[in-house]
Design a protein around this motif. Structure first.
Motif, PDB file in Angstrom:
ATOM      1  N   PRO A 215       0.665  -1.354   0.021  1.00 19.05           N
ATOM      2  CA  PRO A 215      -0.101  -0.027   0.088  1.00 19.05           C
ATOM      3  C   PRO A 215       0.854   1.274   0.007  1.00 19.05           C
ATOM      4  CG  PRO A 215      -0.034  -0.970   2.082  1.00 19.05           C
ATOM      5  CD  PRO A 215       0.629  -2.212   1.150  1.00 19.05           C
ATOM      6  N   LEU A 216       1.991   1.358   0.685  1.00 20.02           N
ATOM      7  CA  LEU A 216       2.920   2.294   0.743  1.00 20.02           C
ATOM      8  C   LEU A 216       3.379   2.945  -0.615  1.00 20.02           C
ATOM      9  CD1 LEU A 216       4.251   4.635   2.388  1.00 20.02           C
ATOM     10  CD2 LEU A 216       6.109   3.136   2.508  1.00 20.02           C
ATOM     11  N   ILE A 218       1.953   2.064  -3.582  1.00 16.66           N
ATOM     12  CA  ILE A 218       0.929   2.472  -4.256  1.00 16.66           C
ATOM     13  C   ILE A 218       0.540   4.135  -4.016  1.00 16.66           C
ATOM     14  CG2 ILE A 218      -1.584   2.365  -4.764  1.00 16.66           C
ATOM     15  CD1 ILE A 218      -1.218  -0.818  -4.242  1.00 16.66           C
ATOM     16  N   VAL A 219       0.437   4.560  -2.683  1.00 14.15           N
ATOM     17  CA  VAL A 219       0.172   5.789  -2.453  1.00 14.15           C
ATOM     18  C   VAL A 219       1.243   6.621  -3.032  1.00 14.15           C
ATOM     19  CG1 VAL A 219       0.012   7.327  -0.364  1.00 14.15           C
ATOM     20  CG2 VAL A 219      -1.191   5.140  -0.418  1.00 14.15           C
ATOM     21  N   VAL A 220       2.603   6.312  -2.644  1.00 15.81           N
ATOM     22  CA  VAL A 220       3.727   6.924  -3.085  1.00 15.81           C
ATOM     23  C   VAL A 220       3.698   7.257  -4.723  1.00 15.81           C
ATOM     24  CG1 VAL A 220       6.199   7.206  -3.372  1.00 15.81           C
ATOM     25  CG2 VAL A 220       5.251   6.609  -1.118  1.00 15.81           C
ATOM     26  N   SER A 223       0.788   9.217  -6.063  1.00  8.08           N
ATOM     27  CA  SER A 223       0.869  10.748  -5.661  1.00  8.08           C
ATOM     28  C   SER A 223       1.963  11.278  -6.472  1.00  8.08           C
ATOM     29  CB  SER A 223       1.134  10.695  -4.176  1.00  8.08           C
ATOM     30  OG  SER A 223       0.151  10.069  -3.391  1.00  8.08           O
TER      31      SER A 223
END
Length: 255
Positions: A215-216, A218-220, A223
């Motif tokens: 998940p980290l 994907i978010v990074v 973004s």
């Protein structure tokens, strides 16, 4: 009385038009019926034929010579469409590299537009590129380039030499270089994220880094891509300008 020179000229113009339409990704959408594409080529051929120098009705070798002339026109249309395919695939390759780094590669599905497996960001960037290209009237530019091709490469006058081969190889290799340049900023951020997660895993073994990493990233990744989207417009402009330049170089080499 039928004008055989005009009929022959129209047929050869139509063959080049249809070959390009079926090869160019902007027009060769599988969802569009083949008759519609052929109809577009037929209409364009009607408009362009009066501007083209008429072809002779007598070909060296008779029917075989006419067949070679048809093959030559098919080759010109397919070559122009192939160059367009290379440049539109730049975005697909860049998107697939991003999906692989972010972790979206496992979500690849069959894309009916390309006939291959495509991932989320790859499809998003490809459709965005198509919309931008249509917004700047790129489809009109391609049609004008195709009409201009009859001046630079007259009917039955196309030829293949070593320069054309080197040009196509150079365009093919440039597509991968451009794709890497487009996705490089996001990939660099993701690599730093991986290194950071590795250091955290060494200092805090009790954390499940493998579970937190997906998940980290994907978010990074998403973004970072969102922040870079405004800057990508200039990249797309450079890509479109390079496409038009290489189309011109290809036509000059075929002449």
């Amino acid at each position: 009385m039928l004008n055989l020179d005009l009929i022959t000229t129209f047929f050869l113009v139509f063959v080049r038009m249809v070959s390009f339409i079926f090869a160019c990704p902007l027009y060769a959408i599988p969802g569009v019926p083949p008759l519609v594409k052929a109809g577009l080529g037929f209409v364009l051929a009607i408009l362009v034929t009066p501007l083209v120098e008429p072809a002779a009705t007598s070909f060296p070798g008779g029917l075989w010579g006419f067949g070679l002339a048809v093959v030559s026109e098919v080759g010109v249309g397919l070559a122009l469409g192939l160059v367009c395919t290379f440049f539109f695939n730049v975005i697909r390759i860049a998107g697939q590299l991003l999906d692989f780094q972010i972790g979206f590669a496992m979500s690849a599905v069959m894309d009916p537009l390309s006939g291959s497996m495509n991932t989320l960001i790859s499809r998003f960037l490809f459709f965005m590129t198509l919309l931008l290209y249509l917004n700047v009237d790129g489809h009109h530019t391609l049609i004008r380039a195709l009409a201009k091709s009859y001046e630079l490469v007259p009917l039955t006058a196309a030829g293949i030499n070593g320069e054309i081969t080197l040009l196509i190889i150079r365009i093919f290799t440039d597509t991968f270089a451009l794709a890497v340049q487009i996705c490089a900023p996001v990939v660099a951020v993701l690599v730093i994220t991986d290194l950071s997660m590795g250091l955290i895993g060494k200092t805090a073994p009790q954390l499940n880094i493998f579970q937190l990493g997906f998940p980290l990233k994907i978010v990074v990744g998403v973004s970072t891509l969102a922040m870079l989207l405004p800057a990508l417009t200039s990249v797309f402009k450079y890509l479109f300008d390079t496409l038009h330049r290489d189309l011109l170089l290809l036509l000059k080499g075929l002449a």
